[in-house]
Design a protein around this motif. Structure first.
Motif, PDB file in Angstrom:
ATOM      1  N   SER A 120      26.551  45.998  93.167  1.00  0.00           N
ATOM      2  CA  SER A 120      27.136  47.257  93.616  1.00  0.00           C
ATOM      3  C   SER A 120      28.281  47.015  94.591  1.00  0.00           C
ATOM      4  O   SER A 120      29.257  47.763  94.612  1.00  0.00           O
ATOM      5  N   GLN A 121      28.187  45.948  95.387  1.00  0.00           N
ATOM      6  CA  GLN A 121      29.302  45.645  96.291  1.00  0.00           C
ATOM      7  C   GLN A 121      30.530  45.207  95.506  1.00  0.00           C
ATOM      8  O   GLN A 121      31.657  45.425  95.935  1.00  0.00           O
ATOM      9  N   VAL A 122      30.281  44.594  94.378  1.00  0.00           N
ATOM     10  CA  VAL A 122      31.410  44.113  93.583  1.00  0.00           C
ATOM     11  C   VAL A 122      31.967  45.222  92.691  1.00  0.00           C
ATOM     12  O   VAL A 122      33.174  45.346  92.518  1.00  0.00           O
ATOM     13  N   THR A 123      31.071  46.057  92.188  1.00  0.00           N
ATOM     14  CA  THR A 123      31.541  47.028  91.185  1.00  0.00           C
ATOM     15  C   THR A 123      31.381  48.476  91.598  1.00  0.00           C
ATOM     16  O   THR A 123      31.851  49.356  90.898  1.00  0.00           O
ATOM     17  N   GLY A 124      30.713  48.727  92.714  1.00  0.00           N
ATOM     18  CA  GLY A 124      30.409  50.132  92.976  1.00  0.00           C
ATOM     19  C   GLY A 124      30.514  50.612  94.401  1.00  0.00           C
ATOM     20  O   GLY A 124      30.116  51.731  94.697  1.00  0.00           O
ATOM     21  N   GLY A 146      28.979  49.494  97.079  1.00  0.00           N
ATOM     22  CA  GLY A 146      27.834  49.236  97.957  1.00  0.00           C
ATOM     23  C   GLY A 146      26.681  50.182  97.686  1.00  0.00           C
ATOM     24  O   GLY A 146      26.864  51.314  97.264  1.00  0.00           O
TER      25      GLY A 146
END
Lengths: 761, 761
Positions: free
Chosen positions: B575-579, B581
């Protein structure tokens, strides 16, 4: 300004101004805890050697000393952004002069310094690798004999002293050479330079009995430092709390762990809070400066000035550890392509180990170096072809819908407008207005770094708004920009917003203050939170105003509807009584930019997101006797997409140019035999306020699709073009084409670069 | 435990244990800043007087003194929870011995104390109002001549020295008396008592140049103190940041502003951080103790023991300012009704001004006093009717679906089970097992206070979870309970959760650590946040596991689906990479409890939310010579709805009983002529660990509809029944019916209360 916005786009005073103007703001360097010890680091005196013996017995026994640590006190881990190659303390082999070998904590700074002097290290020297040529020579000694054993991000192309080779290949340069009427080949060099932030690296660490360590640090990336520090301490990241009180400038130099680990390890050993802060000397011998480079650039062009092919190789002297080198080498290839239509490209960036300090990131990493080569050569080509440099650029620049070097589709391209307006403002085409006087142009493009941002936002019962963000304010006013986006979205004033930032515990994750992304990404996360808050506000207000939610709007700190209006303060109060409080979260991640994966190799940054475009122009004189350069006027036209706060963007431009001029004319960390000769701020010559010329900023607005109100990243770009613009103006003024940075008066008087060569066929 | 939960319901170690066990936890009293000054308060020596002159000149000139402030340095505001009647410094009239008149800040505590001694105050005494009788007498002097001019919450019924009269009227007591075979009338009195928290009130304040003041305080209600302090400082609440590092016990005594305003004002004047901390003497003369009361109770009953009517009046001696009095007087009427079916009620609670310290809230405010009267009288009635006290209660207690006194429908009523199990455990019906030995019972009910809670929650990339809450941990382990709810909801371990709490800037609004609400309300807000996190986790995991979201479940730190499982850590990283966090917010507000508005007047708390029910039983001996009481066994059976953490609920019960026994047997702030005679911890007799008997806790679980997993508030109730249970046991043991608290050995030996009277017709 032009879009009917009320807060976004206005030159409002920054929210952190009072503390910074009055001197009451607490930076990490000011931070202190009762009972705090002072830590100092003992460093290697050799560039490459086996550490035979390290004796800290005498130091440990000295008065006031509370802890002495060395390799045995840290976990046996190596850290690094792209390659995990750096130990906390050299356990056996030392790899640069300045590498940490031990650290002490004492009740006073003086006692700590005295203890350092009592530490004894015995070395068995090894042949050092002192520059790029030596590192790349066949049979060169390896800086890291065990390089294969290091963990690295898989995409890297590593080989011995090369810790990455990133490549872009487009079309076929051989065909390009064939189609060219002229092929130009030049070699450029640039020096290692320091970011020159005002505040040294500083950290205060304290442990609690639950096994959590809290570190007040001036890092730009609290979450990155948290992760690295957890590795070093061999504890879970959630047991490491990084709090950033304030950052006195970073410019990329405070991205990675600096002194936090020394403070944390000394605090653990001593059981006391410990503060560690660098000196100027430590900054210049053992921080994360910009890599020196060698650049080989070969460009084919038709006689009417169309680019047919470019082959480029840029070598980064990244020092004893990979640091940011592997990524910087990637970005460099994008810069080498330039914002030009070039059908055939073969571009390579090499990050190369040497026995020097570990280089890192510095405002637009690789930008000034690669752009210096590209834009210097464009002027050389223009002169050779007898085409005006402005005209040559206009014939080749990218336009809306063009492809970037890796195949991305370029949109919101304000480059031509930037170029024409900068040229106009500097009085083009009159390039040589008098003897010894000349004008130069340089253009470029740059990325808006992606990465996540999350925010928590609450509306307080007095109508004020609190924004929690994991980003930090490093002096750019980026968080003021983000707060302006939030204020705009919520219909409140900037003064209504308080920002809580940069605490790995209490704030959400943020990819950090890097890559011109903060106002852009945090601003967008704020917009997402505002959508949720609007929903909650409208739900309450609809009942209050006896209307439906779709009839409502946010305006002037009120929800306004057909039946009247109700203030956000009132709704926040009501929500505390009836709804649990007016809070929301918002997240943002920049959407990926599609590119052609077949064109790249070893590439960490294969696309420029929401790219910005810029043109610099300078008018200067050169003293024929001394070679001294006097800049009469400096113009920057920068496509910022949307100017969230024009004053502070101008501040970024002025600061970026000032820094750029330092790198252009005077700054250089000078090594001899692996030792820095000028590790002080007298001999390392940064420009002062008095050295900064009049700078005119022209903000061009071609709104992007992703950024808040179309904004693009603005912080790094102004640092890119000064070397080339100035080099081109000097060439125009006195005919001296200087191909090595810094362009000292001596080089100008001698009329050539000691290290550079060029030619054409 | 019984519901198949994994974390909620388990007796896990509290999350704040390590710091508290090892002594490394930082409480507000420990908190220090570099360069901090020490503040002390100069206090009135007269109970009621005109302040003729206040001379601080000599104090200001003393060595080390950096600031002296008095009425002129604070905004001309009055503050107070229900009635805004209290000034920061008495501007003209002083109203109790101990009222602040001035404050000093100096470089050492000693210098500050020396400066206090140099302040000169000249008074012109006025007739003081020294007790309830004097305050309520016709023509009594007014404590506040200008009482009509004060801002007050509109619902209050005020009149001269009465700052509220709250009333419940049900049916017709006259009819009730007519239906009764016996009517019992008694008068009870209770003493003023202090909460006895270990840590004194403490605050450290510092201003920054943006005009924000940050105060580290040990308040239970940071958001309430923020609002009050903003009024006092005449700045916006958002310019006041309250941070609660830790609270060494509160018990209601740290709800309202204590020393924060002195610290903030001294810091503003001196330009330095200032710490203010109370002494034991200041705590006993000028804090917020529990009100002394006089209670008149008249109860009608048939010969077979059915209650027909009750008339009650409880008078609270609230001191020189209203403080919590108006609300406490309201709650008292609910307690006077008892958990009994009584068809006709006429109950009144009066909050009355006198020239004493301003009383406040103390764990179950009004509970011990009103319950002492009700449950003592129940035993008197039982004895008079020849019915066993257990049996009398069983004939009258409320059951599922019954109405409460104001018409609320009672659900999850575990009272009968509590009563029977407590009686069983104490060995009922054998009430008088030997000479001088007796057993007593007392039952009660209590509310779970409502109010908003908001939380921010994030899942970190190591799978740990951070909970931000505006609530504070005051020692009850309530935030451990809330964290258990969150851990349960997210399928993680308690050890995975870190709590950030009690910071008005970085945490969301919370109504505060009061009224047994924290685990209940914050836990529910956590559940709301977990719902949003689950949605985001499932969205990511569905893609990862190639399934649909409705096929997924959270289990053991993973999202589990038919195609496999993926860890929360992995999803948080992703999620930190794609969303942006893995973050969420959650809010909770207890739903209103419907009641009959026609039954109440001047009533601040007209319903008991998610009420808890409890029975206490005690077995004790009385030394016939000395009157000394020895408790052999003490049993508490408490319907907690759902035991979130049995160990800490038992801790709450044990602590509540210990405190209750102090109030029952020994504690009393003794006033003579408006002056406290025993303002020290030698003469004010709190029980020590050695005085606390064996306590057996029986946790009864009748799950409520609102609380997490059915939990009800648990913190305050154990403090309610000890006086009545002990009084009843003493009466059983030696026949002495003591109707005034504390029940000293002297009163027992004399066989009656000095201040009380009773009778029957």
């Amino acid at each position: 300004m032009s879009t009917g916005t009320r807060v976004a786009g206005q030159s409002l005073p920054r929210i952190d101004a009072p503390g910074k103007v009055t001197g009451s703001a607490v930076y990490a360097a000011d931070f202190a805890l009762p009972g705090m010890l002072y830590g100092k680091v003992f460093r290697s005196a050799e560039p490459h050697a086996r550490l035979v013996r390290l004796d800290t017995t005498r130091a440990s026994a000295m008065p006031g000393v509370r802890a002495v640590i060395s390799a045995a006190d840290a976990a046996d881990v190596r850290y690094g952004a792209a390659v995990k190659d750096e130990p906390v303390f050299a356990p056996d082999v030392v790899r640069y002069v300045g590498q940490p070998l031990a650290a002490v904590a004492a009740v006073t700074l003086e006692a700590a310094e005295a203890a350092l002097a009592a530490i004894e290290a015995v070395y068995e020297p090894r042949p050092p690798v002192l520059d790029l040529a030596a590192a790349l020579a066949p049979g060169a000694p390896l800086v890291h004999e065990g390089w294969r054993s290091y963990t690295a991000i898989p995409i890297l192309q590593r080989d011995g002293n090369v810790c990455n080779c990133a490549r872009i290949v487009v079309g076929d340069v051989e065909r390009g050479w064939a189609e060219a009427d002229h092929v130009f080949e030049h070699r450029f060099t640039t020096a290692m330079v320091h970011q020159g932030y005002t505040e040294p690296r500083a950290a205060v660490a304290v442990w609690d009995s639950s096994g959590q360590v809290t570190v007040w640090s001036n890092t730009q990336l609290p979450f990155d430092v948290q992760a690295t520090l957890a590795d070093i301490l061999a504890i879970a990241p959630s047991k490491v709390r990084i709090i950033v009180p304030g950052v006195g400038g970073g410019f990329g130099g405070k991205l990675r762990i600096g002194v936090e680990h020394f403070a944390a390890l000394l605090a653990r050993k001593s059981g006391r809070p410990v503060k560690v802060m660098t000196t100027s000397e430590e900054e210049l011998v053992a921080a994360y400066p910009r890599q020196g480079t060698v650049i080989e650039l070969k460009t084919g062009v038709t006689r009417d000035g169309r680019l047919t092919a470019r082959q480029g190789r840029i070598y980064f002297d990244t020092g004893a550890f990979a640091g940011s080198g592997p990524g910087v080498a990637s970005v460099a290839t994008m810069v080498l392509a330039g914002p030009y239509r070039t059908p055939n490209l073969h571009l390579e960036g090499y990050a190369v180990y040497t026995n020097k300090t570990n280089c890192g990131s510095y405002r637009a990493p690789s930008g000034p170096q690669a752009n210096f080569a590209v834009e210097s050569q464009m002027d050389i080509i223009a002169d050779a072809l007898g085409i005006d440099p402005l005209e040559l650029r206009l014939r080749n620049i990218v336009h809306e819908g063009d492809e970037g070097p890796t195949g991305q589709v370029l949109t919101a391209v304000g480059l031509e407008e930037c170029l024409r307006r900068a040229a106009d403002a500097i009085g083009w085409p009159d390039r040589r207005p008098g003897p010894g006087r000349g004008k130069g142009l340089a253009i470029g493009w740059w990325t808006t770094t992606g990465g996540s941002s999350g925010v928590y936002v609450k509306i307080n019962p007095d109508g004020s708004v609190t924004l929690n963000t994991g980003a930090v304010e490093i002096g750019t006013a980026a968080l003021t920009g983000a707060a302006q986006v939030l204020a705009e979205a919520l219909g409140v004033d900037l003064a209504d917003i308080t920002v809580i930032s940069g605490d790995t515990s209490s704030t959400p994750f943020d990819f950090g203050a890097q890559g011109s992304r903060t106002a852009f990404a945090v601003g967008n996360a704020c917009r997402a939170a505002a959508v949720e808050l609007e929903r909650k506000l409208f739900e309450l207000a609809a009942a209050h105003l006896k209307t439906t939610e779709d009839a409502l709007a946010l305006r002037d700190k009120h929800v306004v509807g057909p039946g009247g209006r109700v203030s956000l303060a009132e709704l926040a109060r009501q929500s505390q009584v009836t709804g649990g409080g007016m809070i929301a979260h918002g997240t943002f991640i920049a959407p990926g930019t599609p590119y052609d994966t077949k064109r790249v190799e070893g590439h960490v940054y294969p696309a420029f997101h929401s790219p910005s475009f810029h043109a610099h122009a300078v008018d200067l004189s050169v003293d024929p006797e001394t070679g001294e350069v006097t800049i009469h006027k400096y113009v920057v036209a920068q496509d910022v997409g949307f100017a969230l706060n024009p004053t502070y963007i101008e501040g970024q431009i002025e600061g970026g140019v000032a820094q750029g001029l330092g790198q252009t004319l005077s700054e250089e960390i000078v090594y001899r035999d692996g030792r820095v000769l000028n590790a002080n701020l007298t001999d390392y010559k940064m420009p002062t306020t008095l050295d900064v010329p009049r700078i005119e900023s022209i903000l061009v607005e071609h709104p992007g699709r992703v950024g808040p109100f179309g904004a693009k990243g603005v912080g790094e770009p102004p640092n890119i073009e000064p070397p080339a613009a100035v080099a081109n103006a000097i060439a125009a003024a006195v005919g001296a084409r200087i191909t090595s940075l810094p362009i000292t008066a001596e080089k100008i008087v001698l009329g050539h670069s000691r290290d550079a060569a060029g030619g054409t066929r």
